[in-house]
Design a protein around this motif. Structure first.
Motif, PDB file in Angstrom:
ATOM      1  N   GLN A 187       0.813  -1.210   0.000  1.00  0.00           N
ATOM      2  CA  GLN A 187       0.000   0.000   0.000  1.00  0.00           C
ATOM      3  C   GLN A 187       0.851   1.267   0.000  1.00  0.00           C
ATOM      4  OE1 GLN A 187      -2.833  -0.184   3.147  1.00  0.00           O
ATOM      5  NE2 GLN A 187      -3.730   1.801   2.715  1.00  0.00           N
ATOM      6  N   GLU A 188       1.940   1.230   0.769  1.00  0.00           N
ATOM      7  CA  GLU A 188       2.855   2.373   0.785  1.00  0.00           C
ATOM      8  C   GLU A 188       3.788   2.273  -0.417  1.00  0.00           C
ATOM      9  OE1 GLU A 188       2.713   4.763   3.145  1.00  0.00           O
ATOM     10  OE2 GLU A 188       1.049   3.682   4.086  1.00  0.00           O
ATOM     11  N   LEU A 189       4.483   3.378  -0.691  1.00  0.00           N
ATOM     12  CA  LEU A 189       5.502   3.333  -1.737  1.00  0.00           C
ATOM     13  C   LEU A 189       6.715   2.634  -1.148  1.00  0.00           C
ATOM     14  CD1 LEU A 189       5.120   6.909  -3.188  1.00  0.00           C
ATOM     15  CD2 LEU A 189       4.569   4.760  -4.335  1.00  0.00           C
ATOM     16  N   ALA A 190       6.774   1.332  -1.349  1.00  0.00           N
ATOM     17  CA  ALA A 190       7.838   0.538  -0.743  1.00  0.00           C
ATOM     18  C   ALA A 190       9.056   0.538  -1.658  1.00  0.00           C
ATOM     19  CB  ALA A 190       7.353  -0.877  -0.469  1.00  0.00           C
ATOM     20  N   LEU A 191       9.754   1.664  -1.672  1.00  0.00           N
ATOM     21  CA  LEU A 191      10.916   1.804  -2.544  1.00  0.00           C
ATOM     22  C   LEU A 191      11.847   2.852  -1.939  1.00  0.00           C
ATOM     23  CD1 LEU A 191       9.902   4.650  -3.833  1.00  0.00           C
ATOM     24  CD2 LEU A 191       8.779   3.184  -5.490  1.00  0.00           C
ATOM     25  N   TYR A 192      12.992   3.047  -2.567  1.00  0.00           N
ATOM     26  CA  TYR A 192      13.969   4.011  -2.071  1.00  0.00           C
ATOM     27  C   TYR A 192      13.962   5.232  -2.980  1.00  0.00           C
ATOM     28  CZ  TYR A 192      15.219  -0.053   0.588  1.00  0.00           C
ATOM     29  OH  TYR A 192      15.147  -1.148   1.409  1.00  0.00           O
ATOM     30  N   PRO A 193      13.345   6.327  -2.518  1.00  0.00           N
ATOM     31  CA  PRO A 193      13.144   7.495  -3.376  1.00  0.00           C
ATOM     32  C   PRO A 193      14.449   8.100  -3.902  1.00  0.00           C
ATOM     33  CG  PRO A 193      11.972   7.735  -1.288  1.00  0.00           C
ATOM     34  CD  PRO A 193      12.825   6.533  -1.163  1.00  0.00           C
ATOM     35  N   GLU A 194      15.531   7.916  -3.149  1.00  0.00           N
ATOM     36  CA  GLU A 194      16.802   8.517  -3.582  1.00  0.00           C
ATOM     37  C   GLU A 194      17.430   7.755  -4.740  1.00  0.00           C
ATOM     38  OE1 GLU A 194      17.633  11.402  -2.445  1.00  0.00           O
ATOM     39  OE2 GLU A 194      15.851  11.247  -1.165  1.00  0.00           O
ATOM     40  N   LEU A 195      17.013   6.512  -4.913  1.00  0.00           N
ATOM     41  CA  LEU A 195      17.571   5.718  -6.013  1.00  0.00           C
ATOM     42  C   LEU A 195      16.704   5.891  -7.255  1.00  0.00           C
ATOM     43  CD1 LEU A 195      18.469   2.337  -4.232  1.00  0.00           C
ATOM     44  CD2 LEU A 195      19.928   4.332  -4.614  1.00  0.00           C
ATOM     45  N   SER A 196      17.286   5.627  -8.401  1.00  0.00           N
ATOM     46  CA  SER A 196      16.525   5.701  -9.643  1.00  0.00           C
ATOM     47  C   SER A 196      15.573   4.513  -9.728  1.00  0.00           C
ATOM     48  CB  SER A 196      17.488   5.678 -10.826  1.00  0.00           C
ATOM     49  OG  SER A 196      18.109   4.416 -10.883  1.00  0.00           O
ATOM     50  N   ALA A 197      14.628   4.596 -10.666  1.00  0.00           N
ATOM     51  CA  ALA A 197      13.695   3.489 -10.849  1.00  0.00           C
ATOM     52  C   ALA A 197      14.457   2.213 -11.184  1.00  0.00           C
ATOM     53  CB  ALA A 197      12.704   3.821 -11.958  1.00  0.00           C
ATOM     54  N   ILE A 198      15.403   2.335 -12.077  1.00  0.00           N
ATOM     55  CA  ILE A 198      16.115   1.127 -12.507  1.00  0.00           C
ATOM     56  C   ILE A 198      16.904   0.530 -11.350  1.00  0.00           C
ATOM     57  CG2 ILE A 198      18.121   2.406 -13.401  1.00  0.00           C
ATOM     58  CD1 ILE A 198      17.126  -0.192 -15.622  1.00  0.00           C
ATOM     59  N   ASP A 199      17.511   1.390 -10.525  1.00  0.00           N
ATOM     60  CA  ASP A 199      18.270   0.872  -9.387  1.00  0.00           C
ATOM     61  C   ASP A 199      17.362   0.195  -8.365  1.00  0.00           C
ATOM     62  OD1 ASP A 199      20.579   1.676 -10.520  1.00  0.00           O
ATOM     63  OD2 ASP A 199      20.870   3.453  -9.263  1.00  0.00           O
ATOM     64  N   ASN A 200      16.194   0.791  -8.136  1.00  0.00           N
ATOM     65  CA  ASN A 200      15.220   0.156  -7.256  1.00  0.00           C
ATOM     66  C   ASN A 200      14.843  -1.228  -7.775  1.00  0.00           C
ATOM     67  OD1 ASN A 200      13.959   1.600  -4.843  1.00  0.00           O
ATOM     68  ND2 ASN A 200      14.098   3.280  -6.322  1.00  0.00           N
ATOM     69  N   LEU A 201      14.538  -1.276  -9.068  1.00  0.00           N
ATOM     70  CA  LEU A 201      14.091  -2.544  -9.651  1.00  0.00           C
ATOM     71  C   LEU A 201      15.186  -3.595  -9.570  1.00  0.00           C
ATOM     72  CD1 LEU A 201      12.251  -1.028 -12.729  1.00  0.00           C
ATOM     73  CD2 LEU A 201      11.198  -2.316 -10.857  1.00  0.00           C
ATOM     74  N   VAL A 202      16.398  -3.198  -9.930  1.00  0.00           N
ATOM     75  CA  VAL A 202      17.496  -4.168  -9.921  1.00  0.00           C
ATOM     76  C   VAL A 202      17.762  -4.632  -8.490  1.00  0.00           C
ATOM     77  CG1 VAL A 202      19.975  -4.466 -10.299  1.00  0.00           C
ATOM     78  CG2 VAL A 202      18.552  -3.354 -12.049  1.00  0.00           C
ATOM     79  N   PHE A 203      17.728  -3.688  -7.555  1.00  0.00           N
ATOM     80  CA  PHE A 203      17.963  -4.075  -6.161  1.00  0.00           C
ATOM     81  C   PHE A 203      16.946  -5.104  -5.680  1.00  0.00           C
ATOM     82  CE2 PHE A 203      16.750  -3.437  -1.681  1.00  0.00           C
ATOM     83  CZ  PHE A 203      17.888  -3.965  -1.096  1.00  0.00           C
ATOM     84  N   PHE A 204      15.665  -4.797  -5.841  1.00  0.00           N
ATOM     85  CA  PHE A 204      14.648  -5.729  -5.343  1.00  0.00           C
ATOM     86  C   PHE A 204      14.659  -7.036  -6.139  1.00  0.00           C
ATOM     87  CE2 PHE A 204      12.845  -1.874  -3.355  1.00  0.00           C
ATOM     88  CZ  PHE A 204      12.674  -2.368  -2.069  1.00  0.00           C
ATOM     89  N   GLY A 205      14.980  -6.927  -7.427  1.00  0.00           N
ATOM     90  CA  GLY A 205      15.088  -8.144  -8.232  1.00  0.00           C
ATOM     91  C   GLY A 205      16.178  -9.057  -7.705  1.00  0.00           C
ATOM     92  N   ARG A 206      17.315  -8.468  -7.392  1.00  0.00           N
ATOM     93  CA  ARG A 206      18.424  -9.269  -6.873  1.00  0.00           C
ATOM     94  C   ARG A 206      18.088  -9.838  -5.503  1.00  0.00           C
ATOM     95  NH1 ARG A 206      24.374  -8.013  -7.820  1.00  0.00           N
ATOM     96  NH2 ARG A 206      24.193 -10.250  -7.577  1.00  0.00           N
ATOM     97  N   MET A 207      17.391  -9.041  -4.693  1.00  0.00           N
ATOM     98  CA  MET A 207      17.001  -9.552  -3.383  1.00  0.00           C
ATOM     99  C   MET A 207      16.014 -10.703  -3.530  1.00  0.00           C
ATOM    100  SD  MET A 207      18.848  -7.844  -1.387  1.00  0.00           S
ATOM    101  CE  MET A 207      18.339  -8.257   0.263  1.00  0.00           C
ATOM    102  N   ALA A 208      15.280 -10.720  -4.645  1.00  0.00           N
ATOM    103  CA  ALA A 208      14.342 -11.817  -4.865  1.00  0.00           C
ATOM    104  C   ALA A 208      15.046 -13.022  -5.467  1.00  0.00           C
ATOM    105  CB  ALA A 208      13.208 -11.357  -5.778  1.00  0.00           C
TER     106      ALA A 208
END
Ligand SMILES: Nc1ncnc2c1ncn2[C@@H]1O[C@H](COP(=O)(O)OP(=O)(O)OP(=O)(O)O)[C@@H](O)[C@H]1O
Ligand SMILES: [Mg+2]
Lengths: 251, 393
Positions: free
Chosen positions: A87-108
């Protein structure tokens, strides 16, 4: 009890916090490739239910099967099947979209190159390829919501949880999100969608469970629910809720 | 296990990237302590312009005893800038304006050390001459520091430096009560043998290492609120990996702080690491570890971002003075030293003081290192047991 086409089956889910029962014996099933709506006012227990379904919170009672795996016993197998858009924006606003995606992808569990590949895919899907390298902080509300969804798609889940994914955004972004969800369903994804917007549920969902004070008070297709109250063509879901609870959904 | 390590490392690297993007966090961790260190070192006269070859006068009313020994050392060469005067002559010279002031050891200086009632060095200056008062006060403090050395030496903890010829038998009789020295002036000034930064830097380093790590709880609480932690959990990230990743990230930040502040100390303040620089570094790294564990523990105990930051500020600002970050614990009464030992700061600072002021060796601070490790382990245990990824919104 789960039928073959049921991708998710919840039975008797119960959870209390500080001795307040927040989710009370909730049972329902979500069929493969349907968009299932969990509709309810603030505090109804939607998020708590999603948390229990998505392995984040242990229920006090009841159990959940997803893709044939018991959540309580095979949480790792379940986690491979699901994607959650909180429900919340569960991401890191200081990082770019691509960095957020890659980070969470790698964590998955994706490798670096898999994550990059998948990130490019999902960015395309949510229409953010052009702005991928900008810090999310600089995005509009609607764009942030789309990144929030995109992250949930990174590991190509079979079951997607969307917890109020359209809160506080303009109609354009909202329509974009609707289109994305419908397209995902058409490609074979199962979606559990929570909202307190009636029209949204009506338009998007194949079946809807109406939740209030921790219980499911009605369940069926939008047409079935409306028929319970009056004429399926003229009744709104708002009126269904009103007649079931005696009060308006958006208080 | 390998999965947990991979996840923890990925998490900690991401957090470190975020740290470098967070100007406030960086400023707080790095610039703030520098401001404090510079300000307090300046206040203690360390960076002040050198007084042009000011000569200082000392006199003692004692026939023999500590003050004699001290004066012998202070006047051993002309370069020290200290001259011994007969007490009566010094009074006269001051009166006639030939000297700006002098330090006077009273006749019972040594006896009062032995009786344990606390002794006194008088700073005698002309009225309204704060500058001389400050300079002589500084010298008096420096001597006080050396006497502190003696009492420690008597307990066999450190070696004697500079005051080699003292009567160790007499010192042995001092027992465990450290003599407390009273100065007639509160002001301190620039005195060569005492580099104030040797005290201020470790103190503020300890304080801000802990402070920055404690404030890290805020970011964790915020992540709980924005649901990134539960997102990770539903992605298959282990709870233990999240805890480890957070502690690791905080330790990296601590190490960056340490590298920065020790370098500052060495290059800008010529601080003296003593005979065992490795021990100094080891103690500071252990302090970073304990502080990081504390920060994550704090995050697991509080509910909201706001309570995380207030608790962090409160803990940091109480534990710093109690743990000797602002003034040396060895000048405080026993009960305060005992309280200091209940804080990681107290152990870290005591170790730094021993190593950097009193010439202790690495083995003398093994206990301190063990204490810091114990703190780290206890904080971590609580963090692991209590860590929550979900917040009530
Ligand atoms: N971790 C928790 N601890 C204590 N209380 C909680 C916790 N999580 C949720 N609650 C409470 O449980 C109730 C249901 O919360 P939940 O978030 O599931 O509702 P919701 O239907 O998602 O509401 P909204 O539409 O506001 O998101 C609320 O009263 C909430 O305050
Ligand atoms: Mg909710």
């Amino acid at each position: 009890m789960a039928r073959m086409e049921d991708f998710l089956a919840a039975t008797g889910l119960t959870k209390s916090f500080d001795s307040v029962q927040v989710v009370d014996s909730v049972s329902f099933t979500v069929r493969s490739q349907e968009i299932f709506g969990l509709l309810g006012p603030n505090g109804a227990g939607k998020t708590t239910t999603i948390r229990m379904l998505s392995t984040v919170l242990d229920p006090d009672d009841g159990d959940v099967t997803i893709g044939g795996h018991l959540v309580a016993k095979e949480s790792d197998a379940v986690r491979k099947l699901i994607g959650v858009c909180p429900q919340e924006l569960a991401l890191y606003p200081e990082l770019s979209a691509i960095d957020n995606l890659v980070f969470f992808g790698r964590m998955a569990g994706l490798s670096g190159s898999e994550a990059k590949e998948s990130a490019a895919d999902v960015l395309e899907r949510v229409g953010l390829t052009d702005r991928a390298k900008d810090a999310v902080r600089k995005y509009s509300g609607g764009m942030k919501r789309r990144v929030n969804i995109a992250i949930a798609l990174m590991s190509r889940p079979q079951l997607l949880f969307l917890d109020e994914p359209t809160v506080g955004i303009d109609p354009q972004s909202r329509n974009h999100i609707f289109d994305t969800v419908l397209a995902l369903r058409d490609e074979g994804m199962t979606v559990l969608y929570t909202t307190h917007y009636m029209e949204e549920a009506d338009r998007l969902c194949d079946r809807i469970a109406i939740m209030d004070e921790g219980r499911i008070i009605a369940l069926g297709t939008p047409a079935e629910l409306k028929a319970q109250v009056g004429d399926a063509d003229t009744t709104t879901l708002e009126e269904v809720f009103l007649s079931l609870t005696g009060r308006s959904l958006r208080d | 296990m390998r999965l947990v390590i991979r996840q923890a490392l990925l998490l900690s690297f991401k957090d470190t990237r975020l740290f470098f993007k967070d100007r406030f966090a960086m400023g707080f961790a790095l610039l703030f302590p520098i401001l404090f260190i510079v300000a307090f070192s300046l206040a203690l006269g360390d960076l002040g312009p050198e007084d042009e070859q000011l000569r200082m006068a000392v006199a003692t009313e004692e026939e023999s005893g500590f003050s004699r020994e001290v004066i012998d050392v202070l006047t051993v060469s002309d370069a020290t800038g200290v001259d011994e005067w007969d007490p009566k002559d010094a009074g006269l010279a001051l009166h006639e304006g030939r000297i700006p002031g002098y330090l006077l050891f009273p006749v019972d200086f040594t006896q009062r050390i032995f009786s344990g009632e606390g002794t006194e060095i008088l700073v005698v200056t002309a009225d309204g001459d704060p500058e001389t008062e400050a300079v002589l006060g500084g010298l008096a403090h420096s001597i006080g520091g050396r006497i502190g050395t003696l009492s420690l030496a008597a307990r066999g903890v450190t070696e004697l430096e500079g005051l080699g010829s003292l009567d160790l038998v007499k010192l042995g009789q001092l027992g465990t009560a450290p003599p407390s020295i009273v100065f007639t002036t509160e002001q301190v000034g620039d005195v060569e043998p005492f580099n104030a930064t040797n005290f201020t830097l470790p103190g503020y380093l300890t304080m801000f290492l802990f402070f920055a790590a404690a404030l890290g709880a805020e970011a964790i609480a915020r992540e709980r609120q924005t649901q990134t932690l539960e997102r990770l959990l539903s992605n298959g990230v282990r709870r233990s990996a999240i805890v480890a990743g957070k502690v690791l990230a905080s330790i990296y930040r601590g190490l960056i702080q340490l590298a920065f502040l020790w370098a500052l100390g060495i290059f800008a303040f010529s601080i003296d690491f003593g005979v065992s620089p490795v021990a100094v570094i080891a103690v500071s790294v252990l302090m970073a570890v304990a502080s990081s564990a504390f920060g994550v523990m704090l995050a697991s105990l509080v509910r909201t971002v706001k309570s995380a930051s207030s608790a962090a500020v409160l803990a940091s600002l109480t534990l710093a003075p109690l743990g000797g970050c602002w003034w040396p614990l060895f000048i405080t009464p026993d009960w305060m030293q005992a309280i200091g030992r209940l804080t990681p700061h107290g152990w870290a600072n005591d170790a730094f003081n021993k190593l950097m002021l009193f010439g202790a060796e690495g083995q003398d601070v093994l206990v301190h290192m063990a204490a810091l490790l114990l703190f780290a382990a206890a904080f971590l245990a609580i963090a692991v047991v209590r860590f929550r990824t979900v917040s009530a919104n």
